[in-house]
Design a protein around this motif. Structure first.
Motif, PDB file in Angstrom:
ATOM      1  N   CYS A   1      37.819  66.057 -80.893  1.00  0.00           N
ATOM      2  CA  CYS A   1      38.640  66.035 -79.679  1.00  0.00           C
ATOM      3  C   CYS A   1      39.970  66.735 -79.943  1.00  0.00           C
ATOM      4  N   GLY A   2      40.410  67.545 -78.975  1.00  0.00           N
ATOM      5  CA  GLY A   2      41.670  68.261 -79.130  1.00  0.00           C
ATOM      6  C   GLY A   2      42.818  67.680 -78.336  1.00  0.00           C
ATOM      7  N   ALA A   3      42.598  66.531 -77.684  1.00  0.00           N
ATOM      8  CA  ALA A   3      43.662  65.940 -76.867  1.00  0.00           C
ATOM      9  C   ALA A   3      44.770  65.366 -77.742  1.00  0.00           C
ATOM     10  N   PRO A   4      46.031  65.572 -77.377  1.00  0.00           N
ATOM     11  CA  PRO A   4      47.139  65.064 -78.194  1.00  0.00           C
ATOM     12  C   PRO A   4      47.278  63.550 -78.161  1.00  0.00           C
ATOM     13  N   ASN A   5      46.706  62.900 -77.134  1.00  0.00           N
ATOM     14  CA  ASN A   5      46.883  61.449 -76.995  1.00  0.00           C
ATOM     15  C   ASN A   5      45.679  60.638 -77.469  1.00  0.00           C
ATOM     16  N   ILE A   6      44.712  61.265 -78.117  1.00  0.00           N
ATOM     17  CA  ILE A   6      43.553  60.524 -78.616  1.00  0.00           C
ATOM     18  C   ILE A   6      43.976  59.605 -79.763  1.00  0.00           C
ATOM     19  N   ALA A   7      43.445  58.384 -79.786  1.00  0.00           N
ATOM     20  CA  ALA A   7      43.840  57.426 -80.821  1.00  0.00           C
ATOM     21  C   ALA A   7      42.750  56.384 -81.013  1.00  0.00           C
ATOM     22  N   GLN A   8      42.715  55.816 -82.199  1.00  0.00           N
ATOM     23  CA  GLN A   8      41.772  54.748 -82.500  1.00  0.00           C
ATOM     24  C   GLN A   8      42.026  53.551 -81.589  1.00  0.00           C
ATOM     25  N   GLY A   9      40.929  52.905 -81.166  1.00  0.00           N
ATOM     26  CA  GLY A   9      41.024  51.701 -80.350  1.00  0.00           C
ATOM     27  C   GLY A   9      40.974  51.940 -78.858  1.00  0.00           C
ATOM     28  N   GLN A  10      41.054  53.183 -78.427  1.00  0.00           N
ATOM     29  CA  GLN A  10      41.070  53.474 -76.997  1.00  0.00           C
ATOM     30  C   GLN A  10      39.695  53.306 -76.359  1.00  0.00           C
ATOM     31  N   LYS A  11      39.704  53.001 -75.070  1.00  0.00           N
ATOM     32  CA  LYS A  11      38.519  53.091 -74.227  1.00  0.00           C
ATOM     33  C   LYS A  11      38.634  54.398 -73.449  1.00  0.00           C
ATOM     34  N   VAL A  12      37.590  55.202 -73.513  1.00  0.00           N
ATOM     35  CA  VAL A  12      37.629  56.555 -72.965  1.00  0.00           C
ATOM     36  C   VAL A  12      36.338  56.848 -72.200  1.00  0.00           C
ATOM     37  N   VAL A  13      36.310  57.977 -71.509  1.00  0.00           N
ATOM     38  CA  VAL A  13      35.095  58.424 -70.835  1.00  0.00           C
ATOM     39  C   VAL A  13      34.428  59.489 -71.701  1.00  0.00           C
ATOM     40  N   VAL A  14      33.167  59.254 -72.044  1.00  0.00           N
ATOM     41  CA  VAL A  14      32.407  60.194 -72.860  1.00  0.00           C
ATOM     42  C   VAL A  14      31.343  60.880 -72.013  1.00  0.00           C
ATOM     43  N   ALA A  15      31.370  62.200 -72.047  1.00  0.00           N
ATOM     44  CA  ALA A  15      30.275  62.980 -71.466  1.00  0.00           C
ATOM     45  C   ALA A  15      29.272  63.221 -72.595  1.00  0.00           C
ATOM     46  N   LYS A  16      28.107  62.631 -72.484  1.00  0.00           N
ATOM     47  CA  LYS A  16      27.106  62.759 -73.532  1.00  0.00           C
ATOM     48  C   LYS A  16      26.430  64.133 -73.463  1.00  0.00           C
ATOM     49  N   VAL A  17      25.741  64.472 -74.537  1.00  0.00           N
ATOM     50  CA  VAL A  17      24.946  65.698 -74.534  1.00  0.00           C
ATOM     51  C   VAL A  17      23.944  65.617 -73.378  1.00  0.00           C
ATOM     52  N   GLY A  18      23.914  66.665 -72.571  1.00  0.00           N
ATOM     53  CA  GLY A  18      23.073  66.672 -71.380  1.00  0.00           C
ATOM     54  C   GLY A  18      23.847  66.445 -70.103  1.00  0.00           C
ATOM     55  N   ALA A  19      25.115  66.066 -70.206  1.00  0.00           N
ATOM     56  CA  ALA A  19      25.942  65.860 -69.013  1.00  0.00           C
ATOM     57  C   ALA A  19      26.315  67.204 -68.391  1.00  0.00           C
ATOM     58  N   ILE A  20      26.353  67.234 -67.076  1.00  0.00           N
ATOM     59  CA  ILE A  20      26.861  68.388 -66.344  1.00  0.00           C
ATOM     60  C   ILE A  20      28.229  68.011 -65.792  1.00  0.00           C
ATOM     61  N   MET A  21      29.261  68.742 -66.189  1.00  0.00           N
ATOM     62  CA  MET A  21      30.615  68.470 -65.744  1.00  0.00           C
ATOM     63  C   MET A  21      30.805  68.936 -64.302  1.00  0.00           C
ATOM     64  N   PRO A  22      31.812  68.388 -63.597  1.00  0.00           N
ATOM     65  CA  PRO A  22      32.089  68.876 -62.236  1.00  0.00           C
ATOM     66  C   PRO A  22      32.319  70.379 -62.166  1.00  0.00           C
ATOM     67  N   SER A  23      32.773  70.985 -63.261  1.00  0.00           N
ATOM     68  CA  SER A  23      32.979  72.437 -63.308  1.00  0.00           C
ATOM     69  C   SER A  23      31.669  73.211 -63.399  1.00  0.00           C
ATOM     70  N   GLY A  24      30.566  72.502 -63.690  1.00  0.00           N
ATOM     71  CA  GLY A  24      29.273  73.146 -63.885  1.00  0.00           C
ATOM     72  C   GLY A  24      28.910  73.345 -65.345  1.00  0.00           C
ATOM     73  N   MET A  25      29.872  73.111 -66.246  1.00  0.00           N
ATOM     74  CA  MET A  25      29.591  73.255 -67.673  1.00  0.00           C
ATOM     75  C   MET A  25      28.648  72.154 -68.139  1.00  0.00           C
ATOM     76  N   VAL A  26      27.693  72.518 -68.995  1.00  0.00           N
ATOM     77  CA  VAL A  26      26.753  71.561 -69.563  1.00  0.00           C
ATOM     78  C   VAL A  26      27.198  71.222 -70.981  1.00  0.00           C
ATOM     79  N   ILE A  27      27.159  69.939 -71.335  1.00  0.00           N
ATOM     80  CA  ILE A  27      27.567  69.489 -72.663  1.00  0.00           C
ATOM     81  C   ILE A  27      26.367  69.546 -73.610  1.00  0.00           C
ATOM     82  N   TRP A  28      26.538  70.270 -74.728  1.00  0.00           N
ATOM     83  CA  TRP A  28      25.506  70.372 -75.753  1.00  0.00           C
ATOM     84  C   TRP A  28      26.092  69.926 -77.092  1.00  0.00           C
ATOM     85  N   ASP A  29      25.217  69.656 -78.045  1.00  0.00           N
ATOM     86  CA  ASP A  29      25.684  69.464 -79.414  1.00  0.00           C
ATOM     87  C   ASP A  29      26.408  70.728 -79.858  1.00  0.00           C
ATOM     88  N   GLY A  30      27.499  70.540 -80.599  1.00  0.00           N
ATOM     89  CA  GLY A  30      28.258  71.695 -81.036  1.00  0.00           C
ATOM     90  C   GLY A  30      28.926  71.463 -82.369  1.00  0.00           C
TER      91      GLY A  30
END
Length: 205
Positions: A131-160
């Protein structure tokens, strides 16, 4: 994996099905009846299918990502067989956007802004996500787009892989989730601590 999307206004009555990552591959298609197979020209591996006039098979009310039922997938498999294709599709009913718990967060050894997280999602599974976000930290609850998710932008999430470190999903910002009510601040969306880990997160398209 079965990733599908539908946009009648944008591309007509066509269901797009993706089975594998087709980035950086030379693609070819072969059409039989109302189905086109998309495959890697070099390896011959099937990357997906386009089902034209899909309303002749079943109705779709969604716009954007479509979660196909087992019954719908069975109808598609019959259509594939009748058209002479040999692939067998398998329904995937698991949510693609879920609440994650960042169990561990350490600096990337080859970057001054990336972090490597171990993030728990549904079923108790733990994913390594860079993750490249400056505010990421241990203990947080976050939203994860899993592999196979289609983002609202149309981008598909793959293993990388980012700077040599495997990454299996994406930890999302409010902007990436198209949440207009959230402040447009830089960084990932942090959910209340009481949000249950693994809970499906609703994304509007």
């Amino acid at each position: 994996m079965l990733i599908s999307s539908y946009n009648r206004e944008g591309i007509g009555d066509t269901l797009i099905v993706m089975l594998n990552n087709s980035e950086q591959t030379q693609l070819k298609t072969e059409r039989r009846q109302n189905i086109a197979r998309v495959f890697d020209e070099t390896s011959g591996e099937t990357k997906g299918y386009n089902f034209f006039s899909v309303s002749d098979l079943f109705s779709i009310n969604e716009k954007g990502p479509v979660t196909l039922t087992e019954q719908q997938v069975a109808v598609m498999n019959k259509a594939l067989e009748e058209a002479g294709f040999s692939d067998l599709l398998t329904a995937d009913l698991s949510p693609k956007f879920v609440v994650g718990h960042v169990k561990e967060c350490v600096p990337h050894p080859d970057s001054d802004h990336l972090s490597i997280t171990q993030t728990e999602i549904d079923g108790g599974k733990v994913l390594q996500i860079v993750c490249g976000a400056p505010n990421i930290a241990q203990g947080q609850k976050v939203v994860v787009a899993k592999v196979g998710a289609i983002m609202p932008s149309g981008m598909v999430i793959w293993d990388g892989e980012l700077r040599g470190e495997p990454s299996h999903g994406m930890i999302c910002s409010a902007r990436e989730l198209n949440l207009e009510q959230e402040p447009a601040k830089k960084g990932i969306l942090v959910l209340p601590e009481a949000t249950p880990t693994g809970e499906a997160f609703q994304v509007d398209f």
